[in-house]
Design an enzyme around this catalytic site. Sequence first.
Site, PDB file in Angstrom:
ATOM      1  N   ALA A 151       0.670  -0.921   0.072  1.00  0.00           N
ATOM      2  CA  ALA A 151       0.079  -0.331   0.028  1.00  0.00           C
ATOM      3  C   ALA A 151       0.708   1.373   0.113  1.00  0.00           C
ATOM      4  O   ALA A 151       2.100   0.903   0.059  1.00  0.00           O
ATOM      5  CB  ALA A 151      -0.886   0.286   1.515  1.00  0.00           C
ATOM      6  N   HIS A 152       0.069   2.237  -0.262  1.00  0.00           N
ATOM      7  CA  HIS A 152       0.784   3.608  -0.397  1.00  0.00           C
ATOM      8  C   HIS A 152       1.963   4.358   0.754  1.00  0.00           C
ATOM      9  O   HIS A 152       1.498   3.716   2.512  1.00  0.00           O
ATOM     10  CB  HIS A 152       0.293   4.862  -0.241  1.00  0.00           C
ATOM     11  CG  HIS A 152      -1.415   5.098   0.201  1.00  0.00           C
ATOM     12  ND1 HIS A 152      -2.226   5.895   0.422  1.00  0.00           N
ATOM     13  CD2 HIS A 152      -1.280   3.870   1.763  1.00  0.00           C
ATOM     14  CE1 HIS A 152      -3.083   5.463   1.923  1.00  0.00           C
ATOM     15  NE2 HIS A 152      -2.937   4.235   2.791  1.00  0.00           N
TER      16      HIS A 152
END
Lengths: 334, 334, 334
Positions: free
Chosen positions: C242-243
Amino acid sequence: MLIDQRFYDLKGPQSLRTLLRTCGFESELAADIEISGVAASDSAGPGDLCFVEGAASQAEKVNSEAGACFVTDKAQSGLPDGVMAIVVSHPRYAHKLVSEALFSLKDWMAPGPDPAIHETARVAPGAFIGAGAAIGADAQIAPGAVIGPGVQIGARTKIGANVSIRCALIGNDVVVHSGASIGEAGFGVTLGPDGAEDVPQWGRVIIQDHVTIGANSCIDRGAFSDTIIGERTKIDNLVQIAHNVVIGRNVMMASFTGISGTSEVGDGVVMGGRVGIADHVTIGAGAQLAASAGIFRDIPAGETWGGVPAKPLRQYLREIAWIQKQTAPKKKPK
Amino acid sequence: MLIDQRFYDLKGPQSLRTLLRTCGFESELAADIEISGVAASDSAGPGDLCFVEGAASQAEKVNSEAGACFVTDKAQSGLPDGVMAIVVSHPRYAHKLVSEALFSLKDWMAPGPDPAIHETARVAPGAFIGAGAAIGADAQIAPGAVIGPGVQIGARTKIGANVSIRCALIGNDVVVHSGASIGEAGFGVTLGPDGAEDVPQWGRVIIQDHVTIGANSCIDRGAFSDTIIGERTKIDNLVQIAHNVVIGRNVMMASFTGISGTSEVGDGVVMGGRVGIADHVTIGAGAQLAASAGIFRDIPAGETWGGVPAKPLRQYLREIAWIQKQTAPKKKPK
Amino acid sequence: MLIDQRFYDLKGPQSLRTLLRTCGFESELAADIEISGVAASDSAGPGDLCFVEGAASQAEKVNSEAGACFVTDKAQSGLPDGVMAIVVSHPRYAHKLVSEALFSLKDWMAPGPDPAIHETARVAPGAFIGAGAAIGADAQIAPGAVIGPGVQIGARTKIGANVSIRCALIGNDVVVHSGASIGEAGFGVTLGPDGAEDVPQWGRVIIQDHVTIGANSCIDRGAFSDTIIGERTKIDNLVQIAHNVVIGRNVMMASFTGISGTSEVGDGVVMGGRVGIADHVTIGAGAQLAASAGIFRDIPAGETWGGVPAKPLRQYLREIAWIQKQTAPKKKPK
């Protein structure tokens, strides 16, 4: 090990001395031999180079027919007579380097003969068909599909949008839904002097007739053997099948199921969603694996298992019920 | 059941006798009727053919309006008066064959009218737009995207790189990130005389306005109905949504969440990563499902559940704490 | 926060009054300032606009250098002196709107200079290379790959079939297997007046040398910073990152592993299949996470953990054994 020249280029056989020099090893060999291939240590033949990562007790298991074997200094003594020992600090890494000096994967755009596309097959505009591939009668290749060099696709088989396939033989009446990736390198990592290194994968994917593969699922090609999906096995979306896995016929695999390397799944096995199977495990024919099960050992044929780590379903349910009972809030006496 | 002719070709209505003959059944019918469609047994109408897989008690639940029904010999007696029984060994398989004689899925390259692409929409070179598709104002179709025949895409909607979409109606202001596969056949398998057979899927995917769909996620089309994603629902990467699932508005679904066939998710439900939901389950509005939860039953609105199998979060945490306490190493008395 | 203009267009700096008017806010400002960027509240500088979603105690943590900050009425009092407060009902949503008035993501087809493709690189027919991208010496771009504008790809790097990459800097000797999606927007959702809204993501993905990324895996770009994958890290198929995640060197991640936003993974960490890591968690160097582990807290360097929620492996195994013993069927006395 025989390598399929539809998918790999051969740069051998070569003399062992030349190979070692090419790969930067300064090994003093008592004699020289011709090396034509690489193999796993238990199946290596006379022209094959194999490796042993463990101790002398592992080296004892090397096939006595093997031509030569990379070993560490301490494991060397275990090798069977007649197998030439090449002592290195990182046997699996050395094996990787030599295999890459002998073979190379044909890349997606490798040159070769025009693909053989049956006159009744339909290939969409925007699909890519590599050199030497064959597309069977009435097969369909959707837009965006990428078929690597040498791939064989059977009659009436449907390849979905943006699917990629390489190093694979696909049977008749197979359906591959959109976004699936078939035949990429399996996940194998070894340690070299500079850190983690990918282990090359020299096998194939074999998909038998009437198999269905769900959207965005992945099936890796074998390392030294083939990944095989048996007839009429049905695979849901987002499923992962690792290298060397052998799956029988009429197996059902629901979404997010993952099967680790070199495991075997018998005919008629049914897996609920999110089942994970460790590597080198055998699932007996007709076994049923409950959704979310994590399988770390062999499962006998016909049994139903669940839980993480998995156990017979009855036992798993008994444990769940017992814990719930033990922890239920006590009712106040009236 | 009404079939959407943007996505499927009709080859009916046909007389039941003709259909059965086409499919290789030698059934002696007392009378003949026109069959125009197939349906699930509880919603089949006068021109519909349905099936019952279970016993006579299941056959009793068939809609009494249904035209005809495939049943096994032993279940036949349960059928309501007026529903013509067709006795076969594999009812669901027979139903599959007949439905494929009545309908066929338009393939990616099916001929038809030119797609209607709004003059302000931008379609990348290398994107594929099928016949009869419509792309709305200011929509963007990225390189490698494959839009099947008849698909409708709303205004300002952005379709990412290498996305595939078929049998789907997509609203306005939707974002579909790269690699997602929308509208492929759901995972349905039945047994035929030769082994496992795919069950055909005749429905659609409906995606309402302002939905976002993560990279490499999959949303299957419905079997006899539609898979529906409600307004402003936000879906992370690598999520699986099976056939016939109905999801409400403003639902959050984190990565690796999977929802099995025909389940329903109410408005505002929040799911952590890796939540799995079994088939035919209802999640009440506003429920919260903790990461890794495995849901095998209905969840009341507004509640928070976790664990596998899931239970109310408070109970789940109590069980975890209790087990830990019971198994903690005893401290030695000084 | 510095924004990378290879991937984003700037529409600023703008006066705060203009920005607020553009976004539809009717805020009475005592004074006006120039806003050039947006940032997280702890790192916002003089020209940056940030936001606080929580109470006054959260507002106290805002960097006192920040230019202005969206806050709710009740949190306003906590802001450090000198940070201009802009009171709104939905601070994160307001921040989203303003950031979208200042920046915009270059879409796949954004105009710009021709890509710089090294003369020894091989780009397949049917691959897409966006404006301003650079492809290094001996790199290979497979059919169907989509490389967004401004993306940099190093020497000898191989990009597989139907891969998509945007907002990313990719090193040398990287392998990206088929179907991977790199650089899409991370999963961030906030509440606006109409319901759920995507939070825009203004960062990048940095992939260092010798990294391998498996088929159909996803790596999201950062929100206000970068998602970073360290040298020689090896990632299996169907993995989600994820980010803002920062991963060290020589990390192994097996299939179905998922790492939630802003978590950090130290050098040499090994993860079995299906490991899930919650957001804002740190995994110490050399830790080992057993297959199926669910990690909801920091893990010390070098330790081995397993289970859901994870605990030290020894404790986890002790709990499993204890439960099994407690619930084993009693043997009948003979």
